[in-house]
Design a protein around this motif. Structure first.
Motif, PDB file in Angstrom:
ATOM      1  N   SER A  78       0.826  -1.206   0.000  1.00  0.00           N
ATOM      2  CA  SER A  78       0.000   0.000   0.000  1.00  0.00           C
ATOM      3  C   SER A  78       0.865   1.263   0.000  1.00  0.00           C
ATOM      4  N   SER A  79       2.159   1.098   0.308  1.00  0.00           N
ATOM      5  CA  SER A  79       3.037   2.275   0.324  1.00  0.00           C
ATOM      6  C   SER A  79       3.657   2.520  -1.048  1.00  0.00           C
ATOM      7  N   THR A  80       3.341   1.695  -2.038  1.00  0.00           N
ATOM      8  CA  THR A  80       3.875   1.910  -3.377  1.00  0.00           C
ATOM      9  C   THR A  80       2.756   2.379  -4.293  1.00  0.00           C
ATOM     10  N   SER A  81       3.170   3.055  -5.353  1.00  0.00           N
ATOM     11  CA  SER A  81       2.181   3.476  -6.345  1.00  0.00           C
ATOM     12  C   SER A  81       2.764   3.237  -7.730  1.00  0.00           C
ATOM     13  N   LEU A  82       1.892   3.103  -8.687  1.00  0.00           N
ATOM     14  CA  LEU A  82       2.306   2.843 -10.053  1.00  0.00           C
ATOM     15  C   LEU A  82       2.885   4.120 -10.660  1.00  0.00           C
ATOM     16  N   GLN A  83       4.131   4.030 -11.046  1.00  0.00           N
ATOM     17  CA  GLN A  83       4.841   5.162 -11.628  1.00  0.00           C
ATOM     18  C   GLN A  83       4.908   4.982 -13.142  1.00  0.00           C
ATOM     19  N   GLY A 142       5.419   2.756 -20.708  1.00  0.00           N
ATOM     20  CA  GLY A 142       4.991   3.257 -22.001  1.00  0.00           C
ATOM     21  C   GLY A 142       5.561   2.473 -23.170  1.00  0.00           C
ATOM     22  N   ASP A 143       6.625   1.678 -22.919  1.00  0.00           N
ATOM     23  CA  ASP A 143       7.234   0.897 -24.003  1.00  0.00           C
ATOM     24  C   ASP A 143       6.312  -0.236 -24.447  1.00  0.00           C
ATOM     25  N   GLY A 156      -0.085 -27.988 -20.121  1.00  0.00           N
ATOM     26  CA  GLY A 156      -1.414 -28.362 -19.639  1.00  0.00           C
ATOM     27  C   GLY A 156      -2.540 -28.013 -20.592  1.00  0.00           C
ATOM     28  N   LYS A 157      -2.241 -27.289 -21.634  1.00  0.00           N
ATOM     29  CA  LYS A 157      -3.242 -26.989 -22.654  1.00  0.00           C
ATOM     30  C   LYS A 157      -2.669 -27.465 -23.983  1.00  0.00           C
ATOM     31  N   ASP A 158      -3.323 -28.444 -24.585  1.00  0.00           N
ATOM     32  CA  ASP A 158      -2.805 -29.052 -25.805  1.00  0.00           C
ATOM     33  C   ASP A 158      -2.476 -28.033 -26.882  1.00  0.00           C
ATOM     34  N   GLU A 159      -3.308 -26.994 -27.000  1.00  0.00           N
ATOM     35  CA  GLU A 159      -3.080 -26.011 -28.049  1.00  0.00           C
ATOM     36  C   GLU A 159      -1.863 -25.127 -27.775  1.00  0.00           C
ATOM     37  N   LEU A 160      -1.312 -25.180 -26.541  1.00  0.00           N
ATOM     38  CA  LEU A 160      -0.150 -24.363 -26.190  1.00  0.00           C
ATOM     39  C   LEU A 160       1.106 -25.186 -25.934  1.00  0.00           C
ATOM     40  N   ASN A 161       0.954 -26.443 -25.571  1.00  0.00           N
ATOM     41  CA  ASN A 161       2.100 -27.285 -25.218  1.00  0.00           C
ATOM     42  C   ASN A 161       3.189 -27.245 -26.288  1.00  0.00           C
ATOM     43  N   GLY A 162       4.400 -26.832 -25.884  1.00  0.00           N
ATOM     44  CA  GLY A 162       5.557 -26.847 -26.766  1.00  0.00           C
ATOM     45  C   GLY A 162       5.551 -25.801 -27.875  1.00  0.00           C
ATOM     46  N   LYS A 163       4.581 -24.913 -27.885  1.00  0.00           N
ATOM     47  CA  LYS A 163       4.463 -23.931 -28.972  1.00  0.00           C
ATOM     48  C   LYS A 163       5.212 -22.641 -28.622  1.00  0.00           C
ATOM     49  N   GLU A 164       5.745 -22.018 -29.675  1.00  0.00           N
ATOM     50  CA  GLU A 164       6.371 -20.702 -29.520  1.00  0.00           C
ATOM     51  C   GLU A 164       5.282 -19.639 -29.649  1.00  0.00           C
ATOM     52  N   ALA A 165       5.308 -18.686 -28.736  1.00  0.00           N
ATOM     53  CA  ALA A 165       4.285 -17.635 -28.738  1.00  0.00           C
ATOM     54  C   ALA A 165       4.951 -16.272 -28.727  1.00  0.00           C
ATOM     55  N   LEU A 166       4.261 -15.323 -29.330  1.00  0.00           N
ATOM     56  CA  LEU A 166       4.693 -13.930 -29.326  1.00  0.00           C
ATOM     57  C   LEU A 166       3.694 -13.143 -28.492  1.00  0.00           C
ATOM     58  N   PHE A 167       4.213 -12.408 -27.515  1.00  0.00           N
ATOM     59  CA  PHE A 167       3.372 -11.551 -26.692  1.00  0.00           C
ATOM     60  C   PHE A 167       3.717 -10.107 -26.994  1.00  0.00           C
ATOM     61  N   LYS A 168       2.719  -9.347 -27.402  1.00  0.00           N
ATOM     62  CA  LYS A 168       2.854  -7.906 -27.578  1.00  0.00           C
ATOM     63  C   LYS A 168       2.555  -7.316 -26.204  1.00  0.00           C
ATOM     64  N   VAL A 169       3.577  -6.812 -25.539  1.00  0.00           N
ATOM     65  CA  VAL A 169       3.469  -6.344 -24.156  1.00  0.00           C
ATOM     66  C   VAL A 169       3.553  -4.830 -24.118  1.00  0.00           C
ATOM     67  N   THR A 170       2.680  -4.217 -23.348  1.00  0.00           N
ATOM     68  CA  THR A 170       2.761  -2.790 -23.062  1.00  0.00           C
ATOM     69  C   THR A 170       3.097  -2.634 -21.592  1.00  0.00           C
ATOM     70  N   VAL A 171       4.161  -1.896 -21.295  1.00  0.00           N
ATOM     71  CA  VAL A 171       4.545  -1.642 -19.911  1.00  0.00           C
ATOM     72  C   VAL A 171       3.730  -0.448 -19.435  1.00  0.00           C
ATOM     73  N   ASN A 172       2.793  -0.700 -18.511  1.00  0.00           N
ATOM     74  CA  ASN A 172       1.954   0.377 -17.996  1.00  0.00           C
ATOM     75  C   ASN A 172       2.663   1.221 -16.944  1.00  0.00           C
ATOM     76  N   GLY A 173       3.545   0.585 -16.171  1.00  0.00           N
ATOM     77  CA  GLY A 173       4.246   1.334 -15.144  1.00  0.00           C
ATOM     78  C   GLY A 173       5.017   0.417 -14.231  1.00  0.00           C
ATOM     79  N   ILE A 174       5.766   1.044 -13.334  1.00  0.00           N
ATOM     80  CA  ILE A 174       6.576   0.335 -12.346  1.00  0.00           C
ATOM     81  C   ILE A 174       6.130   0.815 -10.977  1.00  0.00           C
ATOM     82  N   TYR A 175       5.921  -0.112 -10.058  1.00  0.00           N
ATOM     83  CA  TYR A 175       5.556   0.265  -8.689  1.00  0.00           C
ATOM     84  C   TYR A 175       6.791   0.711  -7.939  1.00  0.00           C
ATOM     85  N   LYS A 176       6.742   1.908  -7.383  1.00  0.00           N
ATOM     86  CA  LYS A 176       7.861   2.468  -6.602  1.00  0.00           C
ATOM     87  C   LYS A 176       7.327   3.031  -5.312  1.00  0.00           C
TER      88      LYS A 176
END
Length: 176
Positions: A78-83, A142-143, A156-176
């Motif tokens: 509770s003493s941190t906030s999203l920066q 922001g990146d 544990g999910k047949d459609e994902l087991n052993g598969k390569e995946a690409l995640f488009k990630v947006t960094v919303n912030g860092i807790y400080k």
């Protein structure tokens, strides 16, 4: 018949009647208690089944909202906030908030999307698969980051087991 034999026979018959009375009493009790017990057991099984399905559903829902996560890391002090200061840099041990959309061969898969709700992640906790977290180190709020991972063969999910995946990630912030 001798007097002693007659007395012994009477005692034997009295014990036999007493035993038969006990059996009749037990049968009477079980005639209503048996069905009640069966109903109680069936209701108990139904309740246990419903609770189990709710637990599995909740587990499934949490897995669906974070397919790349093997454990949720949403605890922030509770003493941190999203920066969102873009000059901050993600380091090992930081807690970040991210959004992501995962795809395999260009096709989004179920549970691989935060749908803009954000997900808290402790970098270095290894709660996400492969080296997902390591690929965020050095980036800033922001990146947009392309994170490539390979799901374990036994994910544990047949459609994902052993598969390569690409995640488009947006960094919303860092807790400080």
């Amino acid at each position: 018949m001798k007097k002693e034999n007659r007395k012994a026979a009477q005692e034997r018959r009295a014990k036999e009647r007493e035993h038969q009375d006990k059996i009749a009493h037990q049968k009477q009790i079980w005639s209503w208690a048996g069905p009640v017990l069966v109903v109680v057991v069936i209701v108990g099984l139904i309740v246990a089944s419903v609770l189990d399905s709710k637990r599995l559903s909740a587990k499934s829902d949490s897995e669906d909202t974070s397919a790349v996560s093997s454990a949720s890391s949403s605890s922030t002090s509770s003493s941190t906030s999203l920066q969102t200061d873009t000059s901050l840099t993600i380091e090992n041990g930081d807690t970040v908030n991210i959004d992501y959309v995962g795809s395999i061969d260009g096709v989004e898969f179920e549970g691989g999307n935060t749908e803009g709700n954000g997900a808290d992640l402790v970098i270095g906790s290894h709660s996400y698969i492969d080296d997902f977290e390591d690929q965020l180190i050095g980036h800033h709020p922001g990146d947009s980051v392309d994170v490539t991972v390979t799901f374990p063969d036994n994910y544990g999910k047949d459609e994902l087991n052993g598969k390569e995946a690409l995640f488009k990630v947006t960094v919303n912030g860092i807790y400080k």
